[in-house]
Write a protein that holds these residues in place. Structure first.
Motif, short mmCIF file in Angstrom:
data_model
loop_
_atom_site.label_atom_id
_atom_site.label_comp_id
_atom_site.label_asym_id
_atom_site.label_seq_id
_atom_site.Cartn_x
_atom_site.Cartn_y
_atom_site.Cartn_z
N GLU A 6 0.83 -1.21 0.00
CA GLU A 6 0.00 0.00 0.00
C GLU A 6 0.87 1.26 0.00
O GLU A 6 0.57 2.23 -0.70
N ILE A 7 1.94 1.24 0.78
CA ILE A 7 2.85 2.39 0.83
C ILE A 7 3.51 2.59 -0.52
O ILE A 7 3.56 3.71 -1.04
N LEU A 8 4.02 1.51 -1.11
CA LEU A 8 4.67 1.62 -2.42
C LEU A 8 3.68 2.09 -3.48
O LEU A 8 4.01 2.96 -4.30
N GLN A 9 2.46 1.57 -3.45
CA GLN A 9 1.44 2.00 -4.41
C GLN A 9 1.14 3.49 -4.27
O GLN A 9 1.00 4.20 -5.27
N ARG A 36 10.09 3.83 8.20
CA ARG A 36 10.93 2.63 8.10
C ARG A 36 10.73 1.93 6.77
O ARG A 36 11.68 1.49 6.12
N CYS A 37 9.48 1.82 6.35
CA CYS A 37 9.17 1.14 5.09
C CYS A 37 9.75 1.90 3.90
O CYS A 37 10.33 1.30 3.00
N LEU A 38 9.59 3.21 3.89
CA LEU A 38 10.14 4.02 2.80
C LEU A 38 11.67 3.92 2.77
O LEU A 38 12.27 3.84 1.69
N SER A 39 12.30 3.92 3.93
CA SER A 39 13.76 3.78 3.99
C SER A 39 14.20 2.43 3.45
O SER A 39 15.20 2.33 2.74
N ARG A 40 13.45 1.38 3.76
CA ARG A 40 13.77 0.05 3.24
C ARG A 40 13.64 0.02 1.72
O ARG A 40 14.51 -0.52 1.02
#
Length: 147
Positions: A6-9, A36-40
């Motif tokens: 969902e974040i990537l989308q 954290r997810c965006l950094s990954r």
């Protein structure tokens, strides 16, 4: 769809967004999880970032697609759903609960996962309410019945 998908989308659909905009757009997420997810994704090479003022703006790198099920996995997941429903209809609730758990493991969508968990919980409740046929109980390795 998983949280990461969902974040990537969202970043694919809204290039140049920062982590706060993503957290505000997806209900139930806190900013630190999004960050954290965006950094990954940045470290994996799926996203690019640029410093804008005091925050980082994220952009998709060409060809990045959100996570999705292959056609084969989708067929398998549909088969698991059908099998679990058949077992429920026969009153085999423990077996149906284990099939719902397999479906949960394969699913990547949060809505599917929550549906599978609620169906599994219903099966376990029903299994506790159902009576085993007299003289034929094989649960937990204990045989109770005719010799």
């Amino acid at each position: 769809m998983s949280i990461a998908s969902e974040i990537l989308q969202f970043v694919i659909e809204n290039p140049g967004c920062n982590y706060r905009q993503v957290a505000d757009a997806i209900p139930g997420l806190n900013a630190s999880t999004v960050n954290r997810c965006l950094s990954r994704f940045f470290s994996e090479g799926k996203l690019a970032r640029e410093l804008r003022g005091s925050t980082l703006a994220y952009y998709p790198i060409g060809g990045v697609e959100p996570e999705s099920l292959s056609k084969e996995n989708l067929r398998t997941l549909t088969g698991l759903e059908n099998r679990a429903q058949q077992l429920e209809a026969k009153g085999l609730y423990f077996r149906a609960a284990s099939v719902w758990l397999k479906a949960f493991d394969m699913a990547i969508s949060n809505t599917d996962r929550s549906r599978y968990i609620s169906r599994r919980a219903a099966c376990l409740r029903n299994a506790g309410n159902s009576k085993a046929p007299e003289g034929r109980c094989y649960l937990a390795g204990r045989y109770v019945g005719e010799e």
